[in-house]
Scaffold this motif. Sequence first.
Motif, PDB file in Angstrom:
ATOM      1  N   ALA A 218       0.847  -1.189   0.000  1.00  0.00           N
ATOM      2  CA  ALA A 218       0.000   0.000   0.000  1.00  0.00           C
ATOM      3  C   ALA A 218       0.883   1.240   0.000  1.00  0.00           C
ATOM      4  O   ALA A 218       0.902   2.015   0.944  1.00  0.00           O
ATOM      5  CB  ALA A 218      -0.929   0.001   1.212  1.00  0.00           C
ATOM      6  N   VAL A 219       1.632   1.385  -1.091  1.00  0.00           N
ATOM      7  CA  VAL A 219       2.622   2.466  -1.143  1.00  0.00           C
ATOM      8  C   VAL A 219       1.982   3.847  -1.265  1.00  0.00           C
ATOM      9  O   VAL A 219       2.638   4.856  -1.031  1.00  0.00           O
ATOM     10  CB  VAL A 219       3.579   2.240  -2.326  1.00  0.00           C
ATOM     11  N   ASN A 220       0.739   3.908  -1.653  1.00  0.00           N
ATOM     12  CA  ASN A 220       0.075   5.200  -1.845  1.00  0.00           C
ATOM     13  C   ASN A 220      -1.059   5.404  -0.846  1.00  0.00           C
ATOM     14  O   ASN A 220      -2.065   6.031  -1.163  1.00  0.00           O
ATOM     15  CB  ASN A 220      -0.480   5.311  -3.269  1.00  0.00           C
ATOM     16  N   GLU A 221      -0.884   4.878   0.377  1.00  0.00           N
ATOM     17  CA  GLU A 221      -1.924   5.018   1.387  1.00  0.00           C
ATOM     18  C   GLU A 221      -1.372   5.718   2.632  1.00  0.00           C
ATOM     19  O   GLU A 221      -0.228   5.497   3.020  1.00  0.00           O
ATOM     20  CB  GLU A 221      -2.506   3.656   1.757  1.00  0.00           C
ATOM     21  N   TRP A 222      -2.237   6.557   3.210  1.00  0.00           N
ATOM     22  CA  TRP A 222      -1.870   7.341   4.393  1.00  0.00           C
ATOM     23  C   TRP A 222      -2.925   7.156   5.469  1.00  0.00           C
ATOM     24  O   TRP A 222      -4.103   6.961   5.178  1.00  0.00           O
ATOM     25  CB  TRP A 222      -1.793   8.838   4.065  1.00  0.00           C
ATOM     26  N   TYR A 223      -2.485   7.205   6.706  1.00  0.00           N
ATOM     27  CA  TYR A 223      -3.410   7.247   7.832  1.00  0.00           C
ATOM     28  C   TYR A 223      -3.649   8.712   8.234  1.00  0.00           C
ATOM     29  O   TYR A 223      -2.730   9.533   8.178  1.00  0.00           O
ATOM     30  CB  TYR A 223      -2.841   6.498   9.054  1.00  0.00           C
ATOM     31  N   VAL A 224      -4.874   8.997   8.656  1.00  0.00           N
ATOM     32  CA  VAL A 224      -5.209  10.304   9.222  1.00  0.00           C
ATOM     33  C   VAL A 224      -5.760  10.061  10.620  1.00  0.00           C
ATOM     34  O   VAL A 224      -6.721   9.300  10.800  1.00  0.00           O
ATOM     35  CB  VAL A 224      -6.265  11.050   8.380  1.00  0.00           C
ATOM     36  N   VAL A 225      -5.138  10.690  11.623  1.00  0.00           N
ATOM     37  CA  VAL A 225      -5.581  10.558  13.005  1.00  0.00           C
ATOM     38  C   VAL A 225      -5.985  11.945  13.496  1.00  0.00           C
ATOM     39  O   VAL A 225      -5.312  12.936  13.199  1.00  0.00           O
ATOM     40  CB  VAL A 225      -4.462   9.987  13.899  1.00  0.00           C
ATOM     41  N   ALA A 226      -7.090  12.040  14.235  1.00  0.00           N
ATOM     42  CA  ALA A 226      -7.578  13.321  14.732  1.00  0.00           C
ATOM     43  C   ALA A 226      -7.518  13.380  16.247  1.00  0.00           C
ATOM     44  O   ALA A 226      -7.707  12.378  16.935  1.00  0.00           O
ATOM     45  CB  ALA A 226      -9.016  13.548  14.262  1.00  0.00           C
ATOM     46  N   ALA A 227      -7.244  14.571  16.763  1.00  0.00           N
ATOM     47  CA  ALA A 227      -7.225  14.815  18.206  1.00  0.00           C
ATOM     48  C   ALA A 227      -7.878  16.159  18.487  1.00  0.00           C
ATOM     49  O   ALA A 227      -7.760  17.095  17.687  1.00  0.00           O
ATOM     50  CB  ALA A 227      -5.796  14.791  18.742  1.00  0.00           C
ATOM     51  N   VAL A 228      -8.560  16.240  19.608  1.00  0.00           N
ATOM     52  CA  VAL A 228      -9.144  17.496  20.059  1.00  0.00           C
ATOM     53  C   VAL A 228      -8.545  17.823  21.418  1.00  0.00           C
ATOM     54  O   VAL A 228      -8.623  17.017  22.344  1.00  0.00           O
ATOM     55  CB  VAL A 228     -10.678  17.396  20.152  1.00  0.00           C
ATOM     56  N   ASP A 229      -7.938  19.003  21.510  1.00  0.00           N
ATOM     57  CA  ASP A 229      -7.250  19.413  22.743  1.00  0.00           C
ATOM     58  C   ASP A 229      -6.265  18.339  23.196  1.00  0.00           C
ATOM     59  O   ASP A 229      -6.214  17.958  24.374  1.00  0.00           O
ATOM     60  CB  ASP A 229      -8.263  19.723  23.850  1.00  0.00           C
ATOM     61  N   ASP A 230      -5.514  17.804  22.226  1.00  0.00           N
ATOM     62  CA  ASP A 230      -4.457  16.805  22.458  1.00  0.00           C
ATOM     63  C   ASP A 230      -5.001  15.452  22.901  1.00  0.00           C
ATOM     64  O   ASP A 230      -4.225  14.585  23.316  1.00  0.00           O
ATOM     65  CB  ASP A 230      -3.437  17.309  23.489  1.00  0.00           C
ATOM     66  N   GLN A 231      -6.307  15.233  22.812  1.00  0.00           N
ATOM     67  CA  GLN A 231      -6.882  13.929  23.130  1.00  0.00           C
ATOM     68  C   GLN A 231      -7.423  13.312  21.846  1.00  0.00           C
ATOM     69  O   GLN A 231      -8.251  13.903  21.164  1.00  0.00           O
ATOM     70  CB  GLN A 231      -8.005  14.052  24.162  1.00  0.00           C
ATOM     71  N   LEU A 232      -6.924  12.122  21.532  1.00  0.00           N
ATOM     72  CA  LEU A 232      -7.316  11.462  20.293  1.00  0.00           C
ATOM     73  C   LEU A 232      -8.780  11.046  20.345  1.00  0.00           C
ATOM     74  O   LEU A 232      -9.300  10.668  21.400  1.00  0.00           O
ATOM     75  CB  LEU A 232      -6.433  10.238  20.052  1.00  0.00           C
TER      76      LEU A 232
END
Length: 461
Positions: A218-232
């Motif tokens: 999966a050479v063209n795949e990315w993960y996106v992770v979100a956090a609010v006020d430094d809490q995931l």
Amino acid sequence: MSFNIALSGVSASQKDLDTTANNIANVNTVGFKESRAEFGDVYAASLLASGKTKVGDGVLTQEVSQQFSQGSLSFTNNALDLAITGNGFFATVPEITSRDFSFTRAGQFKLDSDNFVVNSAGDNLLGFPVNPDGTSASVALSTTVPVRIPDSSGSPQSTTEVDVRFNLPAGEQIKEPTEFDPTDPLTYNAATSVTVYDSLGDSHVMTYYFLKDNDPTAVNEWYVVAAVDDQLVDMTNSDGSESDPATAVNVVGTNSGFATTAAKIQFSDGGDFIAIESADGLPQPNQKIQTEALGELILANGSDATQQITIDFNLDPTGANPNEPTQFASAFEVTSLEQDGLPVGRLTGIDISPDGLVRATFSNGTSEPIVRVALARFSNEQGLTQQSSTQWKESILSGEALAGEATTGTYGDINSSALEQANVNLTTELIDMIIAQRNFQANSRALEVNNQLNQTILNIR
């Protein structure tokens, strides 16, 4: 008889002088309308009297009528200074609960201690209540309300969507998802943040972390992770399914207590966006990603516990979209990062439009319609009863007050930060004064001649 005729002439000349003097005295009175003394000759004849030899019985003041021509405008720096160009009067009442209407063209208004708009005499300016879209709820004089400028803050608006557009660098090194630590920049490739707002207007920093997948298939795949006020926070597809839970990222170095899943973005070999992978591994090209169940991140201040924020990647299932994420051989770049929430706003200004709509603007960029300044007109303006402080009352001769909106029908425009000056022409008044003085002197001379004739007759022996 000639004595009485001359005496009526003196009285008329005096009335003319009085009227002219009053006009001159009010040349600087805002909203003042000049008056004109109107005279008529007097004839008294009996049924059998000969009209051919009748001289007349002098002059009579028929009316001192006001002239409601437009006065010139003087511009000011006070938004509550109002001037009417065209027909109409401002409506005022002495108390907020009173229905004792007075009408004026003088627009020198200000705020009292309770934020009501009043004139120098303390009378309240009246307006029509308005709907949220700014249209008048009613235009009847009986439904007018005192105009009041709010001292409250602008309402906040919770964030419901974040619009993001970006490019992820194709040549970036891969990262191990299980080693991701939001406090360690070496464990992810890029990050960006945006300020979002809860239902009470409190601000929170929402951060997005991007990790290039280390899976060789999966050479063209990315993960996106979100956090609010430094809490995931957990992320789901817009259909409610979790985003790629099989490859959930293990969070290192955080005590958020949230089970976190990551969205997975797929690109083609050409760097174009393909899809976001769903829970069952199938591409979801028309799905948005939501941060769901923010929980105590937001609840700590008592705001809406059900708030959800959609991350809009500008996907178009029908074809390519220039606003979609890309993976080109260039640096990480966020070309747009916008959200629709608003903080609590403080009052920053008042705007009054030509149609009389009073709109409050707030520091958070919002504006709210408050009220629309009412105008009133009359069938016969000269029939109005004059009052002090440049005000009038309706009378039988004027007809009933007809309320309406400025700029509609025969009603004029309302000009904010302007005042209507008196419509007195000082040059004309000075000439009229000279004429009235000449007439007074001439009639006084006629009285003197009559007196001499009377003395002559009385001295005959």
